[in-house]
Write a protein that holds these residues in place. Structure first.
Motif, PDB file in Angstrom:
ATOM      1  N   GLN A 129      -7.136   2.902  13.224  1.00 33.90           N
ATOM      2  CA  GLN A 129      -8.293   3.519  12.583  1.00 33.90           C
ATOM      3  C   GLN A 129      -7.847   4.644  11.657  1.00 33.90           C
ATOM      4  N   ALA A 130      -6.857   5.428  12.104  1.00 33.04           N
ATOM      5  CA  ALA A 130      -6.339   6.507  11.268  1.00 33.04           C
ATOM      6  C   ALA A 130      -5.625   5.965  10.039  1.00 33.04           C
ATOM      7  N   LEU A 131      -4.893   4.855  10.204  1.00 33.93           N
ATOM      8  CA  LEU A 131      -4.201   4.262   9.062  1.00 33.93           C
ATOM      9  C   LEU A 131      -5.197   3.778   8.019  1.00 33.93           C
ATOM     10  N   ARG A 132      -6.290   3.157   8.458  1.00 38.18           N
ATOM     11  CA  ARG A 132      -7.312   2.717   7.496  1.00 38.18           C
ATOM     12  C   ARG A 132      -7.918   3.908   6.761  1.00 38.18           C
ATOM     13  N   ALA A 133      -8.127   5.001   7.474  1.00 37.98           N
ATOM     14  CA  ALA A 133      -8.701   6.185   6.834  1.00 37.98           C
ATOM     15  C   ALA A 133      -7.746   6.771   5.800  1.00 37.98           C
ATOM     16  N   ILE A 134      -6.453   6.825   6.129  1.00 39.89           N
ATOM     17  CA  ILE A 134      -5.468   7.361   5.184  1.00 39.89           C
ATOM     18  C   ILE A 134      -5.351   6.461   3.963  1.00 39.89           C
ATOM     19  N   ALA A 135      -5.343   5.142   4.193  1.00 40.79           N
ATOM     20  CA  ALA A 135      -5.260   4.208   3.062  1.00 40.79           C
ATOM     21  C   ALA A 135      -6.456   4.366   2.135  1.00 40.79           C
ATOM     22  N   ALA A 136      -7.650   4.523   2.718  1.00 36.13           N
ATOM     23  CA  ALA A 136      -8.865   4.647   1.912  1.00 36.13           C
ATOM     24  C   ALA A 136      -8.939   5.979   1.182  1.00 36.13           C
ATOM     25  N   SER A 137      -8.293   7.012   1.712  1.00 33.88           N
ATOM     26  CA  SER A 137      -8.386   8.349   1.123  1.00 33.88           C
ATOM     27  C   SER A 137      -7.601   8.493  -0.168  1.00 33.88           C
ATOM     28  N   GLY A 138      -6.630   7.618  -0.393  1.00 35.37           N
ATOM     29  CA  GLY A 138      -5.772   7.729  -1.569  1.00 35.37           C
ATOM     30  C   GLY A 138      -4.571   8.624  -1.361  1.00 35.37           C
ATOM     31  N   GLU A 139      -4.403   9.137  -0.145  1.00 37.32           N
ATOM     32  CA  GLU A 139      -3.316  10.061   0.150  1.00 37.32           C
ATOM     33  C   GLU A 139      -1.947   9.450  -0.104  1.00 37.32           C
ATOM     34  N   LEU A 140      -1.835   8.135   0.070  1.00 37.97           N
ATOM     35  CA  LEU A 140      -0.548   7.468  -0.134  1.00 37.97           C
ATOM     36  C   LEU A 140      -0.335   7.025  -1.577  1.00 37.97           C
ATOM     37  N   GLY A 141      -1.289   7.300  -2.441  1.00 35.57           N
ATOM     38  CA  GLY A 141      -1.187   6.862  -3.829  1.00 35.57           C
ATOM     39  C   GLY A 141      -1.520   5.388  -3.967  1.00 35.57           C
ATOM     40  N   THR A 142      -0.909   4.740  -4.923  1.00 32.17           N
ATOM     41  CA  THR A 142      -1.111   3.305  -5.121  1.00 32.17           C
ATOM     42  C   THR A 142      -0.336   2.533  -4.058  1.00 32.17           C
ATOM     43  N   ILE A 143      -1.043   1.724  -3.288  1.00 29.88           N
ATOM     44  CA  ILE A 143      -0.392   0.949  -2.229  1.00 29.88           C
ATOM     45  C   ILE A 143       0.360  -0.218  -2.861  1.00 29.88           C
ATOM     46  N   LEU A 144       1.638  -0.350  -2.499  1.00 31.22           N
ATOM     47  CA  LEU A 144       2.491  -1.376  -3.082  1.00 31.22           C
ATOM     48  C   LEU A 144       2.864  -2.484  -2.098  1.00 31.22           C
ATOM     49  N   HIS A 145       3.073  -2.122  -0.814  1.00 27.60           N
ATOM     50  CA  HIS A 145       3.615  -3.093   0.127  1.00 27.60           C
ATOM     51  C   HIS A 145       3.269  -2.670   1.553  1.00 27.60           C
ATOM     52  N   VAL A 146       3.162  -3.661   2.443  1.00 27.85           N
ATOM     53  CA  VAL A 146       2.939  -3.402   3.866  1.00 27.85           C
ATOM     54  C   VAL A 146       3.866  -4.310   4.666  1.00 27.85           C
ATOM     55  N   GLU A 147       4.472  -3.739   5.722  1.00 24.19           N
ATOM     56  CA  GLU A 147       5.302  -4.511   6.640  1.00 24.19           C
ATOM     57  C   GLU A 147       4.649  -4.498   8.018  1.00 24.19           C
ATOM     58  N   GLY A 148       4.722  -5.625   8.726  1.00 26.32           N
ATOM     59  CA  GLY A 148       4.122  -5.684  10.057  1.00 26.32           C
ATOM     60  C   GLY A 148       4.942  -6.525  11.010  1.00 26.32           C
ATOM     61  N   HIS A 149       4.868  -6.159  12.280  1.00 24.81           N
ATOM     62  CA  HIS A 149       5.582  -6.914  13.319  1.00 24.81           C
ATOM     63  C   HIS A 149       4.799  -6.814  14.615  1.00 24.81           C
ATOM     64  N   GLY A 245       3.666   8.179  -0.698  1.00 31.90           N
ATOM     65  CA  GLY A 245       4.113   8.305   0.683  1.00 31.90           C
ATOM     66  C   GLY A 245       3.922   7.016   1.443  1.00 31.90           C
ATOM     67  N   SER A 246       4.282   7.048   2.729  1.00 28.70           N
ATOM     68  CA  SER A 246       4.084   5.886   3.580  1.00 28.70           C
ATOM     69  C   SER A 246       3.548   6.332   4.932  1.00 28.70           C
ATOM     70  N   ALA A 247       2.853   5.421   5.590  1.00 29.54           N
ATOM     71  CA  ALA A 247       2.313   5.680   6.925  1.00 29.54           C
ATOM     72  C   ALA A 247       2.650   4.495   7.803  1.00 29.54           C
ATOM     73  N   GLU A 248       3.207   4.777   8.990  1.00 28.17           N
ATOM     74  CA  GLU A 248       3.699   3.735   9.882  1.00 28.17           C
ATOM     75  C   GLU A 248       3.070   3.888  11.256  1.00 28.17           C
ATOM     76  N   VAL A 249       2.356   2.861  11.688  1.00 29.33           N
ATOM     77  CA  VAL A 249       1.796   2.830  13.039  1.00 29.33           C
ATOM     78  C   VAL A 249       2.781   2.111  13.941  1.00 29.33           C
ATOM     79  N   LEU A 250       3.119   2.748  15.073  1.00 24.66           N
ATOM     80  CA  LEU A 250       4.132   2.204  15.968  1.00 24.66           C
ATOM     81  C   LEU A 250       3.566   1.700  17.287  1.00 24.66           C
ATOM     82  N   ASP A 251       2.372   2.105  17.614  1.00 26.42           N
ATOM     83  CA  ASP A 251       1.703   1.607  18.810  1.00 26.42           C
ATOM     84  C   ASP A 251       0.256   2.067  18.754  1.00 26.42           C
TER      85      ASP A 251
END
Length: 326
Positions: A129-149, A245-251
């Protein structure tokens, strides 16, 4: 009070019954489970009456809603039957293995005026939920790529049953575990345009030893990679990269924020029972307080990408997602 019945009392169905005890608006009173002997003790402990069949439950005027924790191939028939009976529906993910089947289910529930909620419980993780909020806020600038596992060693304990069936759980670990990440991507980025996927099988098992890897292009221009392994210890990662910037959710409760020139900042969020949270959201939707927070468009977009991934695994080539999302 919303009186409910549950179909399927395997590991996940039982978890839903126990989670519902934390939501006072839901009361599960009946259960449908083919293994009546194995379910008898659980039903007695949770004051559930075992029904002869789902049809028996759907004909019961005291039941307002059904929770489905059944094999994926049964969902379409069960959801449409529940809609025709006027029952509200909560269905575990994946709603279907094909985009078209899911669209039919949503149409049936919409025409019947009942809610169809799909259990993508990791949408309710505080970190996501926090990652979605940060992505929507523009804090990370233009989103270029996402990695997931997503790795999940639950398969090590499964030696038989429908979860090992290629027909019920195609794509290796993609159906059971990887789909959580794929849904997370869609919640952040919207629909995908194209998927290139590969399933690498080391041993058929049981337990199966395989890896699924996806390269995804989204309609908004963002690229993504996803990997899932069934046989290794639990590991989750969704890492979003932007120009600032980047934001990484680990759990469930950990996110690491990285910005240019600064040290990584780790935030830890209080734990929540995500199954109870999604059932509370289901109750809100049934009571028309607010829509279920996993919208139909997202469910269909996730399944369009999932279906394209399965086709790509078979063909060895990139596959465009359903034309509705071009």
């Amino acid at each position: 009070m919303i009186n409910c019945a549950i179909a399927g009392l395997g590991r996940w169905g039982r978890a839903l019954v126990e989670a519902a005890q934390g939501e006072p608006r839901l009361r599960i009173t009946r259960a449908v489970e083919p293994d009546t002997g194995g379910a008898a003790g659980f039903c007695a402990a949770h004051d559930l009456s075992l029904a002869a069949s789902l049809d028996d439950v759907l004909a019961d005027p005291t039941i307002d809603a059904v929770l489905l924790a059944t094999p994926h191939s049964l969902h379409k028939r069960q959801v449409i039957a529940a809609a025709r009976a006027g029952k509200q529906v909560f269905c575990e993910k994946p709603l279907a293995l094909r985009h078209g089947d899911a669209a039919e289910m949503f149409a049936a529930c919409r025409n019947a005026g009942v809610t169809l909620a799909v259990g993508h419980n990791r949408r309710f993780w505080p970190s996501m939920q926090a990652l979605r909020a940060i992505a929507a806020s523009g804090e990370l600038g233009t989103i270029l790529h996402v990695e997931g596992h997503n790795s999940n060693e639950n398969s090590q304990a499964i030696t038989q049953g429908w979860r090992l069936s290629p027909e019920e759980s195609p794509g290796g670990g993609l159906t059971g575990a990887g789909l959580h990440v794929l849904d997370g991507f869609v919640s952040l980025l919207g629909p995908a345009r194209q998927v290139y996927a590969r399933l690498s099988e080391r041993a058929a098992g049981p337990p199966p030893l395989d890896t699924a890897t996806l390269a995804i292009e989204f309609v908004n221009g963002v690229s993504a990679t996803l990997a899932t392994i069934r046989a290794t210890p639990f590991y989750w990662r969704v890492h979003m990269f932007g120009t600032k910037g980047s934001a990484e959710v680990l759990d469930e409760g950990t996110m690491v924020l990285r910005t240019s020139g600064g040290a990584p900042a780790t935030t830890r969020y209080p734990a929540v029972n995500t199954l109870t949270a999604e059932l509370a959201a289901f109750a809100d939707a049934v009571e028309r307080k607010q829509p279920f927070p996993v919208p139909e468009a997202d469910v269909l977009a996730t399944l369009a990408a999932f279906e394209a991934a399965l086709q790509s695994m078979q063909s060895g080539h990139p596959v465009a997602c359903h034309m509705a999302y071009q």
